[in-house]
Write an enzyme that holds these catalytic residues in place. Sequence first.
Site, PDB file in Angstrom:
ATOM      1  N   PRO A 175      -4.118  -4.922   3.868  1.00 55.93           N
ATOM      2  CA  PRO A 175      -4.958  -6.220   3.306  1.00 55.93           C
ATOM      3  C   PRO A 175      -5.150  -7.169   3.603  1.00 55.93           C
ATOM      4  O   PRO A 175      -4.671  -7.002   4.777  1.00 55.93           O
ATOM      5  CB  PRO A 175      -4.092  -6.303   1.907  1.00 55.93           C
ATOM      6  CG  PRO A 175      -2.440  -5.590   1.771  1.00 55.93           C
ATOM      7  CD  PRO A 175      -2.513  -4.896   3.172  1.00 55.93           C
ATOM      8  N   GLU A 176      -6.875  -6.951   3.935  1.00 56.54           N
ATOM      9  CA  GLU A 176      -7.182  -8.240   4.663  1.00 56.54           C
ATOM     10  C   GLU A 176      -7.525  -9.811   3.320  1.00 56.54           C
ATOM     11  O   GLU A 176      -7.064  -9.714   2.680  1.00 56.54           O
ATOM     12  CB  GLU A 176      -8.495  -7.505   4.657  1.00 56.54           C
ATOM     13  CG  GLU A 176      -8.201  -6.571   5.775  1.00 56.54           C
ATOM     14  CD  GLU A 176      -9.462  -5.880   6.745  1.00 56.54           C
ATOM     15  OE1 GLU A 176     -10.615  -6.883   7.262  1.00 56.54           O
ATOM     16  OE2 GLU A 176     -10.026  -4.836   6.531  1.00 56.54           O
TER      17      GLU A 176
END
Length: 291
Positions: free
Chosen positions: A2-3
């Site tokens: 996840p960014e």
Amino acid sequence: MPELPEAEAIRLPVIRFFSDGIVESIKRGNNKKIWIGENEYRLEELFLFTVRRTGKVLIFDWRITKEKPAVLLISRLGMSGTWLIQHLRDPLPDHCHLVISFKDSAHRLVYRDPRRFGRLEWAFEEECSVILASQGPDILKIPADDWYREARRSSRTIRSLLLDQKISSGIGNIYASEILFAAGLSPFRTGKSLSKRESYRILDAARQILESAIRSGGSTIHSFQTSLGENGRYQDRHTVYGRAGKPCLQCSTPIQSVREASRTLFYCPVCQKRQLRRKEKTLREALTAVQ
Ligand SMILES: [Zn+2]
């Protein structure tokens, strides 16, 4: 992994569902690797004031009253960590490490992390800035001149500068490739070769792409799901990431991929030419013309 947009796609529904919700019970799994520190806090009777985000880190703010903070839960999502909003009638998922139930709510909040690279940590407000001290400002908030100053000091590639969470936080492999394509800059350029205008172009592209990815619920490449259990939609709009060998959407040249620092980088060799090479070429042409 996840960014920033994926962290936001987890955070926003959690706020919608649970802010002001009073905790009824909390069940913690026994995996010690997930937790930093030995502390345990009783969340029962506290309420979720809000969930903040800086870079890829989520900070759950638990309070006694609106004016009286109690404790924070800092959540780093790692490779596969996520928070899920689940109906009470649904069975708990596998790899779940924390379950929080709320009074008068048909839903519970679950932390799930199959690969267990995520981390959870209790902290008080005054400790939070120390805990997150090694992390730079959120990429959506960093002043453009600060980012330029950091970049100009470095002989590393602009891609590795974008990935460096100490300079600015929130960007990972997917969005670094997308941002540099949108900015029309070669990922192999070094920080110190950037002009001020080029560095502004990077930050402008970062803001546009990240905001658009947030609106699309992030990108689902392998397994990412929002806290509502939905896939992101931004992967359908990727211009270079994951498109090696496919034609560039701007110039039809095949997109190239290379491994740099154990991560794959995607770029168009024509739309993202090295600036220096072009300058050198112009110089060479000028010299030839004189002769
Ligand atoms: Zn191209």
